[in-house]
Motif scaffolding. Structure first.
Motif, PDB file in Angstrom:
ATOM      1  N   GLU A  95       0.833  -1.204   0.000  1.00  0.00           N
ATOM      2  CA  GLU A  95       0.000   0.000   0.000  1.00  0.00           C
ATOM      3  C   GLU A  95       0.876   1.267   0.000  1.00  0.00           C
ATOM      4  O   GLU A  95       0.623   2.214  -0.730  1.00  0.00           O
ATOM      5  CB  GLU A  95      -0.913  -0.016   1.228  1.00  0.00           C
ATOM      6  CG  GLU A  95      -1.894   1.125   1.278  1.00  0.00           C
ATOM      7  CD  GLU A  95      -2.787   1.020   2.504  1.00  0.00           C
ATOM      8  OE1 GLU A  95      -2.887   2.030   3.213  1.00  0.00           O
ATOM      9  OE2 GLU A  95      -3.355  -0.066   2.740  1.00  0.00           O
ATOM     10  N   GLU A  96       1.884   1.264   0.826  1.00  0.00           N
ATOM     11  CA  GLU A  96       2.789   2.411   0.895  1.00  0.00           C
ATOM     12  C   GLU A  96       3.532   2.587  -0.438  1.00  0.00           C
ATOM     13  O   GLU A  96       3.715   3.697  -0.913  1.00  0.00           O
ATOM     14  CB  GLU A  96       3.786   2.203   2.043  1.00  0.00           C
ATOM     15  CG  GLU A  96       4.709   3.367   2.280  1.00  0.00           C
ATOM     16  CD  GLU A  96       5.671   3.115   3.432  1.00  0.00           C
ATOM     17  OE1 GLU A  96       6.347   4.078   3.815  1.00  0.00           O
ATOM     18  OE2 GLU A  96       5.755   1.973   3.935  1.00  0.00           O
ATOM     19  N   TYR A  97       3.931   1.477  -1.038  1.00  0.00           N
ATOM     20  CA  TYR A  97       4.660   1.521  -2.307  1.00  0.00           C
ATOM     21  C   TYR A  97       3.805   2.148  -3.412  1.00  0.00           C
ATOM     22  O   TYR A  97       4.288   2.920  -4.228  1.00  0.00           O
ATOM     23  CB  TYR A  97       5.110   0.111  -2.702  1.00  0.00           C
ATOM     24  CG  TYR A  97       6.032   0.077  -3.900  1.00  0.00           C
ATOM     25  CD1 TYR A  97       7.382   0.365  -3.760  1.00  0.00           C
ATOM     26  CD2 TYR A  97       5.538  -0.247  -5.161  1.00  0.00           C
ATOM     27  CE1 TYR A  97       8.231   0.332  -4.852  1.00  0.00           C
ATOM     28  CE2 TYR A  97       6.384  -0.281  -6.263  1.00  0.00           C
ATOM     29  CZ  TYR A  97       7.720   0.009  -6.098  1.00  0.00           C
ATOM     30  OH  TYR A  97       8.563  -0.019  -7.184  1.00  0.00           O
TER      31      TYR A  97
END
Length: 103
Positions: free
Chosen positions: A70-72
């Motif tokens: 998700e962060e990526y």
């Protein structure tokens, strides 16, 4: 003179040969020049110094770069490039550590 001599059972480092003519100070020279200068003690002063072994140093490495999926997805291309560069750097650090277990 060999490099594996000991002082009180403690090994010496590599020898550094120096000569001085009393005017120009001390100069590092090779063993041949050192030996030749020592044959003329009225003209030259001779000495041998031994380099000390470097002291062990503790190194604290920064945290490994990580990003969950998700962060990526929220990262810009620039941030993704930095992340991949950091991962590649850590791969190299891991390889050096593997090849040099004393690190």
């Amino acid at each position: 003179m060999t490099t594996n001599q000991t002082i009180g059972g403690v090994p010496r480092g590599e020898p550094v040969y120096q000569v001085s003519d009393g005017v120009n100070g001390w100069s590092d020279v090779d063993l041949l020049r050192y030996t030749a200068c020592c044959l003329d003690p009225e003209e030259y002063e001779c000495r041998v110094l031994y380099a000390e072994h470097p002291a062990p140093v503790a190194v604290v490495l920064p945290a490994r770069p990580r990003a969950d999926e998700e962060e990526y997805e929220r990262m810009t291309d620039y941030e993704k490039g930095l992340l991949h560069g950091g991962i590649e750097l850590w791969d190299k650090i891991d390889e050096v550590t593997r090849l040099n277990p004393s690190l």
